[in-house]
Design a protein around this motif. Structure first.
Motif, short mmCIF file in Angstrom:
data_model
loop_
_atom_site.label_atom_id
_atom_site.label_comp_id
_atom_site.label_asym_id
_atom_site.label_seq_id
_atom_site.Cartn_x
_atom_site.Cartn_y
_atom_site.Cartn_z
N ARG A 4 7.74 7.93 2.03
CA ARG A 4 6.85 6.71 2.00
C ARG A 4 7.57 5.85 0.69
NH1 ARG A 4 1.04 7.77 1.52
NH2 ARG A 4 1.28 8.23 3.65
N LEU A 7 10.80 4.17 1.29
CA LEU A 7 10.56 3.17 1.63
C LEU A 7 9.81 1.99 1.06
CD1 LEU A 7 9.47 4.72 5.37
CD2 LEU A 7 11.85 3.28 4.90
N THR A 8 9.09 2.27 0.02
CA THR A 8 8.42 1.40 -0.70
C THR A 8 9.40 0.92 -1.66
OG1 THR A 8 6.27 2.39 -0.31
CG2 THR A 8 6.44 1.27 -2.41
N LEU A 117 3.24 0.40 5.05
CA LEU A 117 3.89 1.67 4.43
C LEU A 117 2.78 2.50 4.12
CD1 LEU A 117 6.74 0.04 2.70
CD2 LEU A 117 6.90 1.44 4.83
#
Length: 166
Positions: A4, A7-8, A117
């Motif tokens: 996560r 991706l963030t 997300l």
């Protein structure tokens, strides 16, 4: 850093780059088509925001941000039109005179992305989201695809901007 977080970070970089490309653009620079037929910055920024919006909304099972923004842009494009497969005439028809409108729309798409997300874990990344491929596409693969597409179009827009400043 977990998945996560990665991706963030990636989507955050897209937003930073987007803002940088859009900064200081005038109408001529926004709509210059390299070679007379290349994609202009306005279309590239609109298209990448539309793709991110469309794909994230699909993953999240949420409405697209575009539903609230389409009228502000004054474009007849419905939520199904993300620019994919546009003809030269359709590209030319995407006339956006205010780069701040593009930035504001993309910021809302970024917020929708961040909300999605927050829900992402390993199970979500493995969820099959598109059965039209063999093997089926997972949410994780779709996210990587969105990131790649956005970065590719940001590179193109940066290049076109650089051509204008030379």
């Amino acid at each position: 850093m977990d998945s996560r977080g990665v991706l963030t970070e990636a989507f955050g970089r897209i937003t930073e780059l987007y803002d940088g490309v859009a900064e200081g653009l005038d109408d001529e620079t926004l709509h210059h088509r390299p070679g007379g037929t290349g994609n202009p910055i306005a279309w590239l920024l609109w298209h990448l925001a539309r793709v991110q919006d469309d794909h994230i909304a699909h993953l999240a099972g949420a409405p697209q941000v575009w539903e609230d923004w389409q009228e502000r842009f004054g474009l007849p494009n419905g939520t199904d039109d993300i620019g994919y497969g546009h003809t030269s005439e359709q590209v030319e028809a995407v006339r956006i005179t205010d780069p701040e409108l593009l930035v504001a729309y993309h910021h809302q798409v970024t917020l929708a992305t961040a909300r999605y997300l927050e829900t992402v874990d390993d199970r979500e990344l493995e969820r099959e989201v598109d059965q039209n491929w063999d093997p089926p596409v997972t949410a994780g693969q779709r996210l990587v695809s969105i990131i790649g597409d956005c970065l590719q179009h940001l590179g193109q827009a940066s290049y076109v901007k650089g051509l204008q400043q030379s």
